[in-house]
Design a protein around this motif. Structure first.
Motif, PDB file in Angstrom:
ATOM      1  N   LYS A 214       0.811  -1.165  -0.086  1.00 49.81           N
ATOM      2  CA  LYS A 214      -0.031  -0.097   0.037  1.00 49.81           C
ATOM      3  C   LYS A 214       0.859   1.218  -0.088  1.00 49.81           C
ATOM      4  O   LYS A 214       1.856   1.234   0.903  1.00 49.81           O
ATOM      5  N   ASP A 247      -4.371  -5.319  -3.488  1.00 55.36           N
ATOM      6  CA  ASP A 247      -5.667  -4.710  -2.823  1.00 55.36           C
ATOM      7  C   ASP A 247      -5.906  -3.565  -3.657  1.00 55.36           C
ATOM      8  O   ASP A 247      -5.042  -2.533  -3.896  1.00 55.36           O
ATOM      9  N   HIS A 250      -5.280   0.082  -2.721  1.00 60.64           N
ATOM     10  CA  HIS A 250      -3.865   0.650  -2.433  1.00 60.64           C
ATOM     11  C   HIS A 250      -2.709   1.123  -3.476  1.00 60.64           C
ATOM     12  O   HIS A 250      -1.706   0.985  -3.141  1.00 60.64           O
ATOM     13  N   ASP A 282      -7.789   5.166   0.283  1.00 64.26           N
ATOM     14  CA  ASP A 282      -8.092   3.762   0.483  1.00 64.26           C
ATOM     15  C   ASP A 282      -9.522   3.654   0.991  1.00 64.26           C
ATOM     16  O   ASP A 282      -9.537   3.533   2.260  1.00 64.26           O
ATOM     17  N   ASP A 284     -12.272   1.771   0.538  1.00 63.90           N
ATOM     18  CA  ASP A 284     -12.984   0.367   0.875  1.00 63.90           C
ATOM     19  C   ASP A 284     -14.395   0.381   0.592  1.00 63.90           C
ATOM     20  O   ASP A 284     -15.188   0.004   1.402  1.00 63.90           O
ATOM     21  N   ASP A 321     -12.007  -7.086   0.565  1.00 66.73           N
ATOM     22  CA  ASP A 321     -11.675  -6.288   1.702  1.00 66.73           C
ATOM     23  C   ASP A 321     -12.176  -4.984   1.753  1.00 66.73           C
ATOM     24  O   ASP A 321     -11.777  -3.934   1.250  1.00 66.73           O
TER      25      ASP A 321
END
Ligand code: RM4
Ligand code: MN
Ligand code: MN
Length: 425
Positions: A214, A247, A250, A282, A284, A321
């Protein structure tokens, strides 16, 4: 979405099997791209994606965590929620856990409980960012005793993974520095490698170490594992049980994640994904909610490599995630699964032979239009057909809403107040 007979030209018989949701027009279109309906459904059936235990509990931003009535507050409740996602999608038998957020005394009993409700424990995620000792880092800390403590925590996670029958340790480090000169960057790098080598040596045969990167946050000057190149270097130095975890939240703005995926696949070191979506940092957010074309391009690389027999494709750990702030948690997870399946389904529709021909003829626009044609295809009837053939509702979110589960757990689970910060903070 249901088939309207009016739209089916009578003179065109269905080429493959015709179900309730798929018109012969769609089947003809599939066949035009070299895909049969049964082949498409078989590929969708093989695709599964793990959901994260932490996505079912209350979480939010550093400003506020809003309590969601009935949100899971411990592992058994998180697993019960994950079982609902599995019930309506059939694509999510695995649940990733985070230690110590999900710490339990009897891991065999956890494994047993999970299997009773149709689940298994997936990736075990060590937490190297919430201990006071980690102010200056964990595996990269200048103090050997702190590094040792972090290593021991990961080894504890390896033991948990063995007990619950999981084959994956998923490692994300918050390590880094905030100011130039704060620590020696090359020394930090050497400490990282040495710590990872100790962890790697403790992996039992067959267990994988996925190394996540990240570019910033919580460190703001230099993050010790900032990018895929650093993770790949570490994985290559460690050995075949280590791979890179991507991810999707990231990377700096504008990064071409599909190209990173292509590079890792070609090197045979793509360990897996943490899917989520982002607009600024980030974030999410629900997978594919902000940039569905990016998600499609990622799957296009995977399907393309798979069609060429790339062995890495079969070893990709697909995981979500996400951290849900204002949206209903279980529904957000189900919608994410739908969005991932949609991107994958569209990638399956790319005519690979024609694309290759266009590429090698230097037909820039023709090649682009091949991808565009797949991306713009409405795959919802195909996915409905796939779900109905599995005995599931064509609309998993609607099926979940109709089940009354949310109302039931809101009544049964004790109310807790909102707070700030991550769970377990
Ligand atoms: C990090 C990273 C990790 C996740 C934590 C909660 O940003 O994405 O994968 O374990 O958040
Ligand atoms: Mn992640
Ligand atoms: Mn993250």
């Amino acid at each position: 979405m249901r088939r309207g007979n009016r739209s089916i030209p009578a003179q065109k018989p269905a080429i493959v099997r015709q179900g309730e949701y798929v018109s012969s027009e769609i089947e003809n279109r599939l066949q035009g791209r070299g895909v049969t309906l049964d082949g498409f459904i078989a590929a969708m059936q093989q695709f599964s994606i793990e959901t994260p235990s932490w996505g079912y509990g209350d979480s939010g931003t550093r400003f506020k965590v809003f309590h969601w009535p009935g949100a899971a507050s411990h592992l058994r409740e998180k697993l019960a929620d994950a079982a609902q996602v599995q019930r309506v999608t059939g694509a999510c038998p695995g649940v990733a856990i985070h230690i110590p957020w999900d710490r339990e005394d009897d891991w065999r009993a956890v494994k047993e409980y999970a299997s009773q409700i149709g689940l298994r424990i997936g990736a075990v995620n060590p937490n190297l960012f919430q201990d006071d000792a980690y102010r200056f880092g964990s595996l990269c800390h200048f103090d050997k005793a702190i590094r040792q403590r972090a290593i021991e925590h990961i080894i504890e996670c390896i033991h948990i993974a063995q007990e619950v029958g999981s084959g994956v340790i998923s490692l994300w480090l918050a390590d880094g520095t905030n100011y130039p000169g704060q620590d020696d960057l090359r020394r930090r790098r050497r400490r990282l490698l040495e710590s990872l080598q100790t962890v790697y040596a403790a992996l039992p045969a067959g267990m994988r170490l996925l190394i996540e990167y990240k570019f910033f946050e919580p460190a703001f000057y230099a993050t010790d594992l900032p990018d895929w190149g650093t993770s790949l270097l570490m994985a290559q130095k460690l050995g075949p049980q280590a791979d890179v975890l991507v991810d999707t939240g990231h990377h700096p703005q504008g990064t071409n994640i599909a190209q990173i995926v292509a590079q890792l696949l070609d090197e045979g070191r793509l360990g897996g994904f943490h899917f989520n979506d982002r607009r600024y940092a980030d974030d999410d957010l629900i997978v594919g909610s902000q940039n569905p074309f990016e998600l499609f391009c990622i799957f296009n690389e995977i399907v393309s490599a798979g069609a060429e027999g790339n062995a890495n494709v079969g070893r990709i750990e697909y995981m979500i995630d996400q951290s849900h702030n204002i949206e209903p948690k279980i529904e957000a997870m189900i919608q994410s699964v739908i969005n991932v399946q949609t991107a994958y389904a569209k990638a399956l529709l790319v005519d690979r032979t024609a694309l290759r021909e266009a590429q090698e003829a230097g037909d820039v626009l023709g090649a682009y239009r091949m991808l565009q044609a797949a991306f713009e295809t409405d795959v919802r009837p195909l996915l409905s057909e796939f779900r109905v053939r599995q005995g599931r509702d064509p609309d998993p979110v609607a099926a979940f809403r109709a089940s009354g589960y949310v109302e039931r757990v809101a009544r049964e689970r004790p109310a807790s107040a909102g707070s700030s910060g991550y769970p377990g903070a």
